[in-house]
Design a protein around this motif. Structure first.
Motif, PDB file in Angstrom:
ATOM      1  N   SER A  37       0.799  -1.222   0.000  1.00 54.28           N
ATOM      2  CA  SER A  37       0.000   0.000   0.000  1.00 54.28           C
ATOM      3  C   SER A  37       0.828   1.266   0.000  1.00 54.28           C
ATOM      4  N   PHE A  38       1.940   1.302   0.693  1.00 57.79           N
ATOM      5  CA  PHE A  38       2.659   2.556   0.881  1.00 57.79           C
ATOM      6  C   PHE A  38       4.034   2.591   0.226  1.00 57.79           C
ATOM      7  N   SER A  39       4.435   1.517  -0.446  1.00 54.25           N
ATOM      8  CA  SER A  39       5.721   1.553  -1.131  1.00 54.25           C
ATOM      9  C   SER A  39       5.562   2.329  -2.430  1.00 54.25           C
ATOM     10  N   ASN A  40       6.693   2.609  -3.075  1.00 53.61           N
ATOM     11  CA  ASN A  40       6.666   3.497  -4.222  1.00 53.61           C
ATOM     12  C   ASN A  40       7.775   3.103  -5.189  1.00 53.61           C
ATOM     13  N   GLY A  41       7.590   3.420  -6.453  1.00 50.89           N
ATOM     14  CA  GLY A  41       8.642   3.248  -7.438  1.00 50.89           C
ATOM     15  C   GLY A  41       9.003   1.798  -7.710  1.00 50.89           C
ATOM     16  N   GLU A  42      10.309   1.541  -7.803  1.00 56.84           N
ATOM     17  CA  GLU A  42      10.804   0.211  -8.147  1.00 56.84           C
ATOM     18  C   GLU A  42      10.464  -0.820  -7.067  1.00 56.84           C
ATOM     19  N   ARG A  43      10.519  -0.403  -5.802  1.00 53.72           N
ATOM     20  CA  ARG A  43      10.168  -1.328  -4.722  1.00 53.72           C
ATOM     21  C   ARG A  43       8.711  -1.756  -4.829  1.00 53.72           C
ATOM     22  N   TRP A  44       7.825  -0.814  -5.184  1.00 52.07           N
ATOM     23  CA  TRP A  44       6.410  -1.142  -5.338  1.00 52.07           C
ATOM     24  C   TRP A  44       6.230  -2.167  -6.451  1.00 52.07           C
ATOM     25  N   LYS A  45       6.946  -1.979  -7.570  1.00 47.17           N
ATOM     26  CA  LYS A  45       6.832  -2.914  -8.681  1.00 47.17           C
ATOM     27  C   LYS A  45       7.277  -4.314  -8.260  1.00 47.17           C
ATOM     28  N   GLU A  46       8.379  -4.393  -7.505  1.00 48.75           N
ATOM     29  CA  GLU A  46       8.860  -5.698  -7.038  1.00 48.75           C
ATOM     30  C   GLU A  46       7.866  -6.345  -6.081  1.00 48.75           C
ATOM     31  N   MET A  47       7.314  -5.549  -5.159  1.00 48.49           N
ATOM     32  CA  MET A  47       6.347  -6.089  -4.196  1.00 48.49           C
ATOM     33  C   MET A  47       5.080  -6.552  -4.911  1.00 48.49           C
ATOM     34  N   ARG A  48       4.635  -5.801  -5.904  1.00 48.40           N
ATOM     35  CA  ARG A  48       3.442  -6.175  -6.660  1.00 48.40           C
ATOM     36  C   ARG A  48       3.686  -7.474  -7.419  1.00 48.40           C
ATOM     37  N   ARG A  49       4.843  -7.576  -8.070  1.00 42.39           N
ATOM     38  CA  ARG A  49       5.187  -8.778  -8.822  1.00 42.39           C
ATOM     39  C   ARG A  49       5.207  -9.996  -7.895  1.00 42.39           C
ATOM     40  N   LEU A  50       5.824  -9.852  -6.721  1.00 39.34           N
ATOM     41  CA  LEU A  50       5.893 -10.952  -5.759  1.00 39.34           C
ATOM     42  C   LEU A  50       4.499 -11.327  -5.258  1.00 39.34           C
ATOM     43  N   THR A  51       3.687 -10.321  -4.953  1.00 37.73           N
ATOM     44  CA  THR A  51       2.334 -10.585  -4.455  1.00 37.73           C
ATOM     45  C   THR A  51       1.504 -11.330  -5.495  1.00 37.73           C
ATOM     46  N   MET A  57       2.559 -13.144  -8.031  1.00 35.22           N
ATOM     47  CA  MET A  57       3.106 -14.484  -8.249  1.00 35.22           C
ATOM     48  C   MET A  57       2.668 -15.425  -7.122  1.00 35.22           C
ATOM     49  N   THR A  58       2.724 -14.935  -5.888  1.00 37.17           N
ATOM     50  CA  THR A  58       2.319 -15.764  -4.750  1.00 37.17           C
ATOM     51  C   THR A  58       0.830 -16.092  -4.809  1.00 37.17           C
ATOM     52  N   LEU A  59       0.012 -15.104  -5.129  1.00 30.35           N
ATOM     53  CA  LEU A  59      -1.425 -15.360  -5.217  1.00 30.35           C
ATOM     54  C   LEU A  59      -1.751 -16.327  -6.358  1.00 30.35           C
ATOM     55  N   ARG A  60      -1.052 -16.211  -7.467  1.00 35.99           N
ATOM     56  CA  ARG A  60      -1.281 -17.153  -8.572  1.00 35.99           C
ATOM     57  C   ARG A  60      -0.865 -18.564  -8.174  1.00 35.99           C
ATOM     58  N   ASN A  61       0.211 -18.687  -7.398  1.00 37.23           N
ATOM     59  CA  ASN A  61       0.629 -20.010  -6.927  1.00 37.23           C
ATOM     60  C   ASN A  61      -0.422 -20.634  -6.027  1.00 37.23           C
ATOM     61  N   PHE A  62      -1.174 -19.779  -5.319  1.00 41.04           N
ATOM     62  CA  PHE A  62      -2.256 -20.282  -4.476  1.00 41.04           C
ATOM     63  C   PHE A  62      -3.550 -20.486  -5.260  1.00 41.04           C
ATOM     64  N   GLY A 101      -7.331 -16.517  -9.696  1.00 38.36           N
ATOM     65  CA  GLY A 101      -7.611 -16.412 -11.110  1.00 38.36           C
ATOM     66  C   GLY A 101      -7.992 -17.738 -11.757  1.00 38.36           C
ATOM     67  N   LYS A 102      -7.926 -18.789 -10.980  1.00 36.93           N
ATOM     68  CA  LYS A 102      -8.309 -20.100 -11.512  1.00 36.93           C
ATOM     69  C   LYS A 102      -9.664 -20.480 -10.944  1.00 36.93           C
ATOM     70  N   ARG A 103     -10.355 -21.330 -11.636  1.00 35.51           N
ATOM     71  CA  ARG A 103     -11.708 -21.702 -11.239  1.00 35.51           C
ATOM     72  C   ARG A 103     -11.713 -22.481  -9.915  1.00 35.51           C
ATOM     73  N   GLY A 104     -10.718 -23.286  -9.654  1.00 38.63           N
ATOM     74  CA  GLY A 104     -10.696 -24.124  -8.457  1.00 38.63           C
ATOM     75  C   GLY A 104     -10.714 -23.327  -7.162  1.00 38.63           C
ATOM     76  N   ILE A 105     -10.027 -22.214  -7.113  1.00 39.92           N
ATOM     77  CA  ILE A 105      -9.985 -21.434  -5.879  1.00 39.92           C
ATOM     78  C   ILE A 105     -11.346 -20.827  -5.574  1.00 39.92           C
ATOM     79  N   GLU A 106     -12.089 -20.461  -6.621  1.00 41.46           N
ATOM     80  CA  GLU A 106     -13.412 -19.875  -6.409  1.00 41.46           C
ATOM     81  C   GLU A 106     -14.334 -20.870  -5.711  1.00 41.46           C
ATOM     82  N   GLU A 107     -14.274 -22.120  -6.132  1.00 41.64           N
ATOM     83  CA  GLU A 107     -15.104 -23.149  -5.501  1.00 41.64           C
ATOM     84  C   GLU A 107     -14.693 -23.369  -4.052  1.00 41.64           C
ATOM     85  N   ARG A 108     -13.383 -23.346  -3.783  1.00 37.92           N
ATOM     86  CA  ARG A 108     -12.913 -23.518  -2.397  1.00 37.92           C
ATOM     87  C   ARG A 108     -13.354 -22.353  -1.514  1.00 37.92           C
ATOM     88  N   VAL A 109     -13.299 -21.152  -2.036  1.00 38.36           N
ATOM     89  CA  VAL A 109     -13.722 -19.981  -1.260  1.00 38.36           C
ATOM     90  C   VAL A 109     -15.209 -20.063  -0.964  1.00 38.36           C
TER      91      VAL A 109
END
Length: 165
Positions: A117-131, A133-138, A141-149
């Motif tokens: 929320s409060f990072s900026n610039g290049e650090r924000w881009k890295e944090m967004r990319r990591l977030t 990637m981690t959410l996609r690994n979980f 965006g896939k149909r299976g997670i919607e059913e589990r939720v």
């Protein structure tokens, strides 16, 4: 020890140097910013803005200084974009240059530019990319997670119904 005359001369000299430094610094900073009304020390342009009718105050300033102008709210410099065309040019045509967030000193001392929320610039881009990637690994965006939720939400509602209020 200083005599009264020497002390007076010393105070005048120090005051003159401080005033010269203040005005030189202010002029140097203002030369790199869009035009705007001249600020007063400490209060900036607060005396020119009606807080009860800020829209009309800013509109009047935009008619005088153009769609992009600088205001000083206290000691803080603010660049104002007035009108659809100015905002579109800044956010769409030059989106990369205007993509950063402003400084938030309250959060800076605690978070130190970490977090999504409060990072900026290049650090924000890295944090967004990591977030992402981690959410996609979980499974985001896939149909299976919607059913589990939905299944977990169903069990949560059952557990809340069993508490009877």
């Amino acid at each position: 020890m200083f005599l009264a005359g020497e002390l007076t001369i010393y105070l005048y000299a120090v005051t003159s140097v401080l005033l010269f430094w203040y005005f030189w610094r202010t002029y140097d900073e203002r030369s790199r910013l869009p035009p705007g009304p001249s600020p007063l020390p400490l209060i900036g342009n607060l005396h020119q803005i009606s807080t009860g009718d800020m829209v009309n105050s800013l509109k009047a300033l935009s008619l005088k200084y153009g769609p992009v102008f600088t205001l000083h709210l206290g000691m803080r410099q603010v660049v104002v974009l007035w009108g659809y065309d100015a905002v579109k040019e800044a956010l769409v045509d030059q989106g990369e240059e205007f993509s950063g967030r402003g400084d938030m000193p309250t959060y800076q001392s605690v978070i130190k530019d970490y977090g999504q929320s409060f990072s900026n610039g290049e650090r924000w881009k890295e944090m967004r990319r990591l977030t992402l990637m981690t959410l996609r690994n979980f499974g985001m965006g896939k149909r299976g997670i919607e059913e589990r939720v939905q299944e977990e939400a169903y069990h949560l509602i059952d557990a809340l119904k069993k508490t009877k209020g």
